[in-house]
Design a protein around this motif. Structure first.
Motif, PDB file in Angstrom:
ATOM      1  N   THR A  39     -27.934 -23.637  38.693  1.00 33.71           N
ATOM      2  CA  THR A  39     -29.198 -24.054  39.458  1.00 33.71           C
ATOM      3  C   THR A  39     -28.812 -24.787  40.759  1.00 33.71           C
ATOM      4  N   GLN A  40     -27.994 -25.749  40.666  1.00 33.70           N
ATOM      5  CA  GLN A  40     -27.373 -26.688  41.756  1.00 33.70           C
ATOM      6  C   GLN A  40     -26.806 -25.824  42.868  1.00 33.70           C
ATOM      7  N   ILE A  41     -25.862 -24.761  42.286  1.00 32.91           N
ATOM      8  CA  ILE A  41     -25.356 -24.116  43.325  1.00 32.91           C
ATOM      9  C   ILE A  41     -26.445 -23.331  44.328  1.00 32.91           C
TER      10      ILE A  41
ATOM     11  N   ARG B 150     -21.978 -17.238  38.185  1.00 36.02           N
ATOM     12  CA  ARG B 150     -21.714 -17.862  36.904  1.00 36.02           C
ATOM     13  C   ARG B 150     -20.379 -18.335  36.908  1.00 36.02           C
ATOM     14  N   ARG B 151     -19.425 -17.348  36.842  1.00 36.21           N
ATOM     15  CA  ARG B 151     -17.889 -17.665  36.868  1.00 36.21           C
ATOM     16  C   ARG B 151     -17.817 -19.072  37.627  1.00 36.21           C
ATOM     17  N   LEU B 152     -18.120 -18.913  39.118  1.00 35.88           N
ATOM     18  CA  LEU B 152     -17.810 -20.011  39.881  1.00 35.88           C
ATOM     19  C   LEU B 152     -18.466 -21.448  39.352  1.00 35.88           C
ATOM     20  N   ALA B 153     -19.676 -21.247  38.829  1.00 38.17           N
ATOM     21  CA  ALA B 153     -20.433 -22.312  38.055  1.00 38.17           C
ATOM     22  C   ALA B 153     -19.416 -23.039  37.132  1.00 38.17           C
TER      23      ALA B 153
ATOM     24  N   THR C 135     -23.106  -8.003  39.833  1.00 37.01           N
ATOM     25  CA  THR C 135     -21.802  -8.423  40.228  1.00 37.01           C
ATOM     26  C   THR C 135     -21.835  -9.849  40.981  1.00 37.01           C
ATOM     27  N   MET C 136     -22.680  -9.990  41.757  1.00 35.73           N
ATOM     28  CA  MET C 136     -22.921 -11.224  42.185  1.00 35.73           C
ATOM     29  C   MET C 136     -23.497 -12.479  41.339  1.00 35.73           C
ATOM     30  N   HIS C 137     -24.264 -12.029  40.271  1.00 35.22           N
ATOM     31  CA  HIS C 137     -24.650 -12.934  39.144  1.00 35.22           C
ATOM     32  C   HIS C 137     -23.389 -13.379  38.291  1.00 35.22           C
ATOM     33  N   LYS C 138     -22.464 -12.349  38.100  1.00 38.27           N
ATOM     34  CA  LYS C 138     -21.342 -12.784  37.383  1.00 38.27           C
ATOM     35  C   LYS C 138     -20.462 -13.548  38.205  1.00 38.27           C
ATOM     36  N   ASP C 139     -20.289 -13.304  39.448  1.00 36.78           N
ATOM     37  CA  ASP C 139     -19.353 -14.237  40.186  1.00 36.78           C
ATOM     38  C   ASP C 139     -19.829 -15.577  40.398  1.00 36.78           C
TER      39      ASP C 139
END
Length: 89
Positions: free
Chosen positions: A67-69, A56-59, A50-54
């Motif tokens: 990577t920058q985030i 990715r969505r934010l990016a 869920t963290m990865h999904k969020d």
């Protein structure tokens, strides 16, 4: 009727060296990769799906590479812990 004898000399002699075309000389050696992130090392981390999904969505929404985030968050953490050499320049 006998079979023709194979040309053993031709089978075992090294072929004449041929000059390589100029385009072949410009190609990097096999297996060599262009460094897309010079001066950086890859890091593999395991985070909840869920963290990865969020992230990715934010990016995607902000138009910033994941990577920058991640680098920004790690930089903030290191500076907070006293590693001030990592503060933004």
């Amino acid at each position: 009727m006998s079979k023709p004898k194979p040309n053993l000399r031709a089978m075992f002699e090294a072929p004449e060296p041929q000059a390589e075309p100029a385009s072949a000389l410009a190609v990097s050696p096999a297996g060599a990769k262009k460094d897309s992130h010079p001066g950086k090392k890859p890091v593999l981390i395991h985070i909840p799906e869920t963290m990865h999904k969020d992230l990715r969505r934010l990016a995607l929404e902000d138009g910033i590479p994941l990577t920058q985030i991640t680098e920004r968050l790690l930089r903030e953490f290191l500076v907070k812990k006293g590693y001030t050499q990592h503060s933004a320049k």
